[in-house]
Design an enzyme around this catalytic site. Structure first.
Site, PDB file in Angstrom:
ATOM      1  CB  SER A   7      -1.842   2.734  -0.121  1.00 52.37           C
ATOM      2  OG  SER A   7      -1.849   4.130   0.168  1.00 52.37           O
TER       3      SER A   7
ATOM      4  CB  SER B 272      -4.433   5.418   1.697  1.00 55.90           C
ATOM      5  OG  SER B 272      -4.750   4.752   0.500  1.00 55.90           O
TER       6      SER B 272
ATOM      7  CE  LYS C 194       1.216   5.507   1.832  1.00 56.30           C
ATOM      8  NZ  LYS C 194      -0.200   5.877   1.595  1.00 56.30           N
TER       9      LYS C 194
END
Length: 483
Positions: free
Chosen positions: A151, A175, A76
């Site tokens: 997210s 997330s 990420k």
């Protein structure tokens, strides 16, 4: 090769059925071909990946072994990667190349994992849909008109589309678990302090936690093994021994006490999801688990408390992005104040600006007691509810999300509607507990997740329950059409 799980890749590499270089080249070609449809990557690191794969093959040839040695993953894009852009999905950091590797990145590299790239995400990890990224929205491989969750939507979409077997992610209010639910993956948020936050760009420091996103609990165990552990660089890291998560996947569920909070099935939950959750409960009962109704009375206050605490911490953390030291700087500022205002106004997107404003307001002199202090008191009550519940049960089970993935843009004009989608996930962050989402079926062709929560440092228990469930169900093996 792209359909293989991490565990299958580890066996294939050990048996010399293929090399890490061959696997890496195959997946890089697949990303180039398919990622334009879903926009799951911000940066690709082909040269690094191929050099890491070559090194992993050499280590194997010299007699080394390991479940992650030569295994392709992605990070990420808020984990710092030395010399590689770490953007946090924001214009503010579009030009930022970190001078060091995050602990998670360094640990996985040392274990021999191959980094294919950095995945798309909601800007500064603020969002539940992966629509706030400066690099464009990520699309859900199960239906390209729908969101993948946020997210960590880029990590989830990439794994769901079989672009790679697993990816790192972070979870501040859901997330990891919500994108896992929306894309038919298994995702684990570890206990707060289990995985180092050093080099992980902060959103809300008391809530953020890194963890794995993969297709199976078995794969999550492998990736978590490489991520977890004490780190003296992180003052919130906890010095607790890390068990062998893969070895712990063999436990019987006979007599396991599963608590189902009555508050989870109130208004707001899609009845079709409720039915799938009840089906999951029946499956676990068949495996020997005992179901008990419990209560988490303060759950109703969790969302307002979270949306005071998280923005308050964000307003402090994001004050460092001022146009002076690193990141975006506006052109031709008239003076220092103009530099600050325009750099932040132009560098941050609307959702980030909204949360900074909310947080600054909650921390301001006249409102600190009314909002921030009260939210922290509610946080304590939420934690106490869990402690009481875990005196009676071993695991808490419920839906991961109240609804399946919504259409792109459907909640953009109503941020509160999107915030309410976090209702089942944020309590684990407020309390610091480990939580896992695993596939539980489909509604209108869109995946649904079931969430498991456990006491502190019982990630192994979550992974074992999920693994036993996955040995007896096939939801996690389903693949989106076209991928």
């Amino acid at each position: 090769m792209h359909h293989m799980t991490l565990a299958e890749i580890a066996r294939g590499l050990a048996d010399k059925k293929f090399s890490s270089v061959e696997l890496t080249q195959t997946l890089l070609a697949r990303i180039a071909q398919l990622d334009p449809q879903i926009n799951s990557f911000i940066s690709l690191t082909q040269d690094l990946a191929l050099s890491q794969a070559k090194a992993a093959d050499e280590r194997r040839a010299n007699g080394e072994s390991g479940a992650l040695l030569g295994a392709p993953i992605a990070h990420k894009d808020l984990f710092c990667t030395q010399g590689i852009r770490t953007s946090c999905g924001s214009k503010m950091l579009d030009n930022f190349k970190a001078p060091y590797d995050a602990t998670v990145v360094a640990k996985l590299a040392a274990a021999g994992a191959v980094t294919l790239g950095k995945t798309n995400m909601d800007e500064f990890a603020m969002g539940s849909a992966n629509e706030s990224s400066w690099y464009g929205a990520v699309k859900n491989p199960w239906n390209l008109e729908h969101v993948p969750g946020g997210s960590s939507g880029g990590s989830a979409a990439a794994v769901a589309a079989r672009l790679l077997p697993a990816a790192t992610a972070t979870d501040t209010g859901g997330s990891i678990r919500q994108p896992a639910a929306f894309t038919n993956l298994t995702g684990l948020k570890p206990t707060y302090g289990r995985v180092s936050r050093w080099g992980m760009i902060a959103y809300a420091s008391s809530l953020d936690q890194g963890g794995p996103l993969a297709r199976t609990a078995e794969d999550c165990a492998i990736l978590l093994q490489g991520m977890a552990g004490f780190d003296p660089n992180d003052s919130t890291s906890i010095d607790e021994p890390v068990p062998d998560y893969s070895a712990g996947l063999t436990g019987s569920l006979q007599g396991l006490r599963i608590g189902v909070p009555k508050e989870y099935f109130s208004a707001g939950l899609d009845p079709r999801i409720a039915e799938l959750i009840h089906n999951s409960i029946k499956e676990l009962e068949k495996l020997g688990a005992v179901i008990k109704e419990i209560s988490l009375p303060n759950m109703q206050h969790a969302i307002p408390a979270y949306y005071v605490i998280a923005p308050a911490e964000a307003s402090s953390n994001l004050s460092r992005f001022d146009g002076v030291r690193f990141g975006y700087r506006c052109e031709n500022p008239e003076n220092l104040e103009d530099l600050y205002k325009r750099s932040r106004g132009e560098g941050f997107g609307s959702e980030v600006q909204r949360r900074i404003m909310v947080g600054a307001y909650a921390l301001s002199a006249g409102y600190y007691d009314a909002y921030y202090l009260k939210a922290q008191k509610i946080r304590r009550l939420v934690k106490n509810d869990f402690m009481t519940a875990f005196n009676e049960v071993d695991i808490i089970l419920g839906p991961t999300t109240p609804n399946p993935a919504w259409k792109l843009g459907a909640k953009s004009s109503d941020p509160v509607a999107a915030y309410l989608e976090d209702v089942y996930t944020i309590t684990a962050n407020l309390a610091g507990l480990p939580g896992l989402s695993m596939p539980a079926g489909f509604v209108d062709g869109l995946p649904v997740g079931v969430q498991l929560l456990a006491p502190y440092f019982q990630e192994g228990r979550l992974l074992n329950v999920a693994h036993q469930y996955q040995l007896n169900t096939d939801w996690h093996t389903r693949t989106p059409t076209g991928f």
